[in-house]
Design a protein around this motif. Structure first.
Motif, PDB file in Angstrom:
ATOM      1  N   ILE A 113      45.553  86.034 -45.088  1.00  0.00           N
ATOM      2  CA  ILE A 113      44.510  87.033 -44.886  1.00  0.00           C
ATOM      3  C   ILE A 113      45.085  88.295 -44.253  1.00  0.00           C
ATOM      4  CG2 ILE A 113      42.621  85.364 -44.663  1.00  0.00           C
ATOM      5  CD1 ILE A 113      42.817  85.788 -41.591  1.00  0.00           C
ATOM      6  N   HIS A 114      44.356  89.396 -44.438  1.00  0.00           N
ATOM      7  CA  HIS A 114      44.667  90.645 -43.760  1.00  0.00           C
ATOM      8  C   HIS A 114      43.379  91.211 -43.170  1.00  0.00           C
ATOM      9  CE1 HIS A 114      48.805  90.946 -45.117  1.00  0.00           C
ATOM     10  NE2 HIS A 114      48.412  90.711 -46.356  1.00  0.00           N
ATOM     11  N   ALA A 115      43.474  91.803 -41.991  1.00  0.00           N
ATOM     12  CA  ALA A 115      42.329  92.485 -41.380  1.00  0.00           C
ATOM     13  C   ALA A 115      42.273  93.894 -41.953  1.00  0.00           C
ATOM     14  CB  ALA A 115      42.486  92.531 -39.862  1.00  0.00           C
ATOM     15  N   ILE A 116      41.196  94.197 -42.689  1.00  0.00           N
ATOM     16  CA  ILE A 116      41.107  95.483 -43.384  1.00  0.00           C
ATOM     17  C   ILE A 116      40.145  96.460 -42.707  1.00  0.00           C
ATOM     18  CG2 ILE A 116      41.763  94.492 -45.591  1.00  0.00           C
ATOM     19  CD1 ILE A 116      38.791  94.486 -46.380  1.00  0.00           C
ATOM     20  N   ASP A 117      39.442  96.004 -41.683  1.00  0.00           N
ATOM     21  CA  ASP A 117      38.537  96.883 -40.943  1.00  0.00           C
ATOM     22  C   ASP A 117      38.195  96.212 -39.626  1.00  0.00           C
ATOM     23  OD1 ASP A 117      36.987  99.144 -40.530  1.00  0.00           O
ATOM     24  OD2 ASP A 117      35.220  98.352 -41.555  1.00  0.00           O
ATOM     25  N   ILE A 118      37.809  97.008 -38.639  1.00  0.00           N
ATOM     26  CA  ILE A 118      37.333  96.473 -37.356  1.00  0.00           C
ATOM     27  C   ILE A 118      35.855  96.813 -37.273  1.00  0.00           C
ATOM     28  CG2 ILE A 118      37.662  96.421 -34.867  1.00  0.00           C
ATOM     29  CD1 ILE A 118      40.126  95.566 -36.517  1.00  0.00           C
ATOM     30  N   TYR A 119      34.996  95.794 -37.322  1.00  0.00           N
ATOM     31  CA  TYR A 119      33.571  96.095 -37.463  1.00  0.00           C
ATOM     32  C   TYR A 119      32.850  96.350 -36.144  1.00  0.00           C
ATOM     33  CZ  TYR A 119      32.781  91.032 -36.644  1.00  0.00           C
ATOM     34  OH  TYR A 119      32.758  89.767 -36.118  1.00  0.00           O
ATOM     35  N   SER A 120      33.427  95.916 -35.016  1.00  0.00           N
ATOM     36  CA  SER A 120      32.772  96.216 -33.739  1.00  0.00           C
ATOM     37  C   SER A 120      33.735  95.976 -32.578  1.00  0.00           C
ATOM     38  CB  SER A 120      31.520  95.349 -33.532  1.00  0.00           C
ATOM     39  OG  SER A 120      31.866  93.995 -33.304  1.00  0.00           O
ATOM     40  N   GLN A 121      33.384  96.569 -31.453  1.00  0.00           N
ATOM     41  CA  GLN A 121      34.071  96.269 -30.197  1.00  0.00           C
ATOM     42  C   GLN A 121      33.009  95.659 -29.280  1.00  0.00           C
ATOM     43  OE1 GLN A 121      35.335  99.572 -27.760  1.00  0.00           O
ATOM     44  NE2 GLN A 121      36.926  98.375 -26.744  1.00  0.00           N
ATOM     45  N   PRO A 122      32.866  94.349 -29.330  1.00  0.00           N
ATOM     46  CA  PRO A 122      31.774  93.710 -28.594  1.00  0.00           C
ATOM     47  C   PRO A 122      32.197  93.105 -27.256  1.00  0.00           C
ATOM     48  CG  PRO A 122      32.705  92.156 -30.128  1.00  0.00           C
ATOM     49  CD  PRO A 122      33.571  93.401 -30.187  1.00  0.00           C
ATOM     50  N   GLU A 123      31.218  92.970 -26.387  1.00  0.00           N
ATOM     51  CA  GLU A 123      31.372  92.053 -25.250  1.00  0.00           C
ATOM     52  C   GLU A 123      30.449  90.876 -25.581  1.00  0.00           C
ATOM     53  OE1 GLU A 123      30.866  91.511 -20.420  1.00  0.00           O
ATOM     54  OE2 GLU A 123      29.919  93.220 -21.410  1.00  0.00           O
ATOM     55  N   TRP A 124      30.939  89.995 -26.405  1.00  0.00           N
ATOM     56  CA  TRP A 124      30.079  88.948 -26.949  1.00  0.00           C
ATOM     57  C   TRP A 124      30.330  87.568 -26.337  1.00  0.00           C
ATOM     58  CZ3 TRP A 124      32.118  89.544 -32.653  1.00  0.00           C
ATOM     59  CH2 TRP A 124      33.489  89.277 -32.703  1.00  0.00           C
ATOM     60  N   ALA A 125      31.322  87.467 -25.455  1.00  0.00           N
ATOM     61  CA  ALA A 125      31.651  86.176 -24.866  1.00  0.00           C
ATOM     62  C   ALA A 125      31.614  86.238 -23.350  1.00  0.00           C
ATOM     63  CB  ALA A 125      33.032  85.712 -25.331  1.00  0.00           C
ATOM     64  N   ALA A 126      31.212  85.127 -22.738  1.00  0.00           N
ATOM     65  CA  ALA A 126      31.193  84.994 -21.281  1.00  0.00           C
ATOM     66  C   ALA A 126      31.106  83.508 -20.956  1.00  0.00           C
ATOM     67  CB  ALA A 126      30.000  85.741 -20.679  1.00  0.00           C
ATOM     68  N   VAL A 127      31.305  83.174 -19.697  1.00  0.00           N
ATOM     69  CA  VAL A 127      31.125  81.789 -19.262  1.00  0.00           C
ATOM     70  C   VAL A 127      29.724  81.669 -18.677  1.00  0.00           C
ATOM     71  CG1 VAL A 127      31.932  79.932 -17.764  1.00  0.00           C
ATOM     72  CG2 VAL A 127      33.585  81.491 -18.813  1.00  0.00           C
ATOM     73  N   PHE A 157      38.459  83.187 -24.711  1.00  0.00           N
ATOM     74  CA  PHE A 157      37.938  83.860 -23.522  1.00  0.00           C
ATOM     75  C   PHE A 157      37.995  82.896 -22.339  1.00  0.00           C
ATOM     76  CE2 PHE A 157      34.727  84.912 -20.439  1.00  0.00           C
ATOM     77  CZ  PHE A 157      34.744  86.296 -20.358  1.00  0.00           C
ATOM     78  N   LEU A 158      37.528  81.673 -22.562  1.00  0.00           N
ATOM     79  CA  LEU A 158      37.540  80.658 -21.503  1.00  0.00           C
ATOM     80  C   LEU A 158      38.960  80.375 -21.029  1.00  0.00           C
ATOM     81  CD1 LEU A 158      36.128  78.437 -19.801  1.00  0.00           C
ATOM     82  CD2 LEU A 158      36.394  76.921 -21.799  1.00  0.00           C
ATOM     83  N   VAL A 159      39.884  80.227 -21.972  1.00  0.00           N
ATOM     84  CA  VAL A 159      41.279  79.952 -21.615  1.00  0.00           C
ATOM     85  C   VAL A 159      41.848  81.081 -20.755  1.00  0.00           C
ATOM     86  CG1 VAL A 159      43.618  79.694 -22.531  1.00  0.00           C
ATOM     87  CG2 VAL A 159      41.711  78.482 -23.618  1.00  0.00           C
ATOM     88  N   GLN A 160      41.588  82.315 -21.161  1.00  0.00           N
ATOM     89  CA  GLN A 160      42.083  83.469 -20.395  1.00  0.00           C
ATOM     90  C   GLN A 160      41.419  83.543 -19.025  1.00  0.00           C
ATOM     91  OE1 GLN A 160      42.799  87.293 -22.855  1.00  0.00           O
ATOM     92  NE2 GLN A 160      41.298  86.145 -24.069  1.00  0.00           N
ATOM     93  N   ALA A 161      40.114  83.268 -18.988  1.00  0.00           N
ATOM     94  CA  ALA A 161      39.372  83.352 -17.732  1.00  0.00           C
ATOM     95  C   ALA A 161      39.886  82.326 -16.719  1.00  0.00           C
ATOM     96  CB  ALA A 161      37.880  83.146 -17.996  1.00  0.00           C
ATOM     97  N   LEU A 162      40.110  81.092 -17.176  1.00  0.00           N
ATOM     98  CA  LEU A 162      40.605  80.052 -16.279  1.00  0.00           C
ATOM     99  C   LEU A 162      41.982  80.431 -15.731  1.00  0.00           C
ATOM    100  CD1 LEU A 162      39.564  76.835 -18.261  1.00  0.00           C
ATOM    101  CD2 LEU A 162      38.463  77.782 -16.221  1.00  0.00           C
ATOM    102  N   GLU A 163      42.820  80.948 -16.609  1.00  0.00           N
ATOM    103  CA  GLU A 163      44.155  81.352 -16.175  1.00  0.00           C
ATOM    104  C   GLU A 163      44.081  82.496 -15.165  1.00  0.00           C
ATOM    105  OE1 GLU A 163      48.234  81.799 -18.569  1.00  0.00           O
ATOM    106  OE2 GLU A 163      46.848  83.440 -19.019  1.00  0.00           O
ATOM    107  N   ALA A 164      43.219  83.469 -15.439  1.00  0.00           N
ATOM    108  CA  ALA A 164      43.096  84.629 -14.555  1.00  0.00           C
ATOM    109  C   ALA A 164      42.604  84.237 -13.169  1.00  0.00           C
ATOM    110  CB  ALA A 164      42.145  85.655 -15.174  1.00  0.00           C
TER     111      ALA A 164
END
Length: 339
Positions: A113-127, A157-164
């Motif tokens: 696959i190739h990423a051909i567009d970026i459709y949004s910059q979301p804050e869609w994840a949290a714990v 997101f969870l993996v990064q959050a726990l590490e941080a």
């Protein structure tokens, strides 16, 4: 000289040549007719996903812009980035929407696959924790169960959050549940926390759920991905899809109330919740051409794939970083060419 004066073998050979010439002429005429039909607006086919975590896809589907361009679209619903990646790899869809982390993971593991567009910059994840939970910070998750959908942005997101926050991931039981199932498990007490995804997460908040950890930098953009076969065989159709996304991006910003209504109806949520997702947690006013901003984010998250065992070695991540993004189509996107 007429053919009946020739020997039988010669006559048969000549007859075969004449017949072959007729078949070739007919095939050429047919091909030319088909080509003329395409030039006159013949219908093309496209397998395209839509998802509640990708509001632009819902708008394109609702407005019928691609169908207006004589494209026969088979719309396939994606329940998460992992499901979109599965469909892309199986060839069930030509273009699918995922989080950036999920796209990198798929490419690193061999998905073409190739990423051909970026459709949004979301804050869609949290714990997220339940309404009656006594958990207020990530350190309290040790020894607890946390729902997350592997291969998606909330999981990473969870993996990064726990590490941080200095939390040992091995002391947290991560339950692999699809997004909606994770929300249900949190509500009924089967898990102690959930790595949530909007709009399901925003809806859970209306029922008392609390977001105990947020960090927009751990969200890896919304990627529009296409299979290599599709890009090679249908480059003009790929451009049309990206053009439709350009039009949808402008349309949502110009028609926020209508966009909210479309999201609310598809996700089965109140319009107030849909408005939170679109106006507070989704940025559409950004550079949508795949490039440095996305590479910076993915370069940080990529090594986590090796740590979690989702990718065997860093070399696969490096190769994916070099090959995933393709700005060919987004760089010349023009929403005015659609619909």
């Amino acid at each position: 000289m007429t053919t009946h004066h020739l020997r039988p073998t010669v006559r048969r050979t000549l007859a075969a040549l004449v017949a072959t010439s007729a078949v070739l002429a007919g095939a050429t005429a047919c091909a030319e007719g088909e080509a003329a039909g395409d030039d006159d607006g013949g219908t093309r086919s496209l397998e395209l996903d839509y998802a509640t975590y990708n509001p632009l896809s819902l708008v394109i589907k609702d407005q019928g812009w691609l169908e207006d361009e004589d494209v026969e679209v088979t719309w396939v619903k994606s329940e998460g980035s992992n499901k979109a990646n599965e469909a892309l790899r199986a060839g069930a869809i030509d273009v699918g929407s995922t989080a950036g982390s999920a796209a990198l993971l798929a490419r690193a593991n061999g998905s073409p696959i190739h990423a051909i567009d970026i459709y949004s910059q979301p804050e869609w994840a949290a714990v997220v924790v339940g309404a009656d939970s006594e958990i207020t910070e990530l350190s309290q998750l040790e020894g607890k169960k946390v729902a997350a959908t592997q291969g998606t942005d909330p999981y990473f997101f969870l993996v990064q959050a726990l590490e941080a926050e200095g939390v040992d991931r091995s002391k947290v039981s991560i339950e692999n549940l699809q997004h909606a199932d994770g929300a249900a498990a949190l509500q009924n007490g089967a898990v102690d926390a959930w790595a949530g995804l909007d709009p399901i997460m925003a809806n859970a908040e209306t029922q008392g759920a609390e977001l105990i950890y947020r960090n927009i930098d751990f969200n890896t953009y919304g990627f529009l991905n296409a299979t290599e076969d599709f890009l090679e065989e249908e480059p003009e159709l790929a451009q049309l899809v990206v053009d439709a996304y350009a039009k949808a991006r402008d349309w949502v910003q110009e028609n926020p109330d209508e966009a909210v209504a479309i999201l609310a109806a598809e996700a089965g949520i109140d319009e107030a919740v849909a408005r939170t997702v679109l106006t507070e947690r989704t940025n559409l006013d950004f550079d949508h051409v795949p490039g440095t901003a996305q590479l910076d984010v993915l370069t940080k998250v990529g090594p986590l794939f090796v740590e979690t065992g989702d990718v065997e070695e860093q070399a696969q991540i490096d190769d994916a970083l070099d090959t995933l993004l393709d700005d060919t189509w987004a760089a010349k996107a023009d929403g005015s060419k659609v619909g």
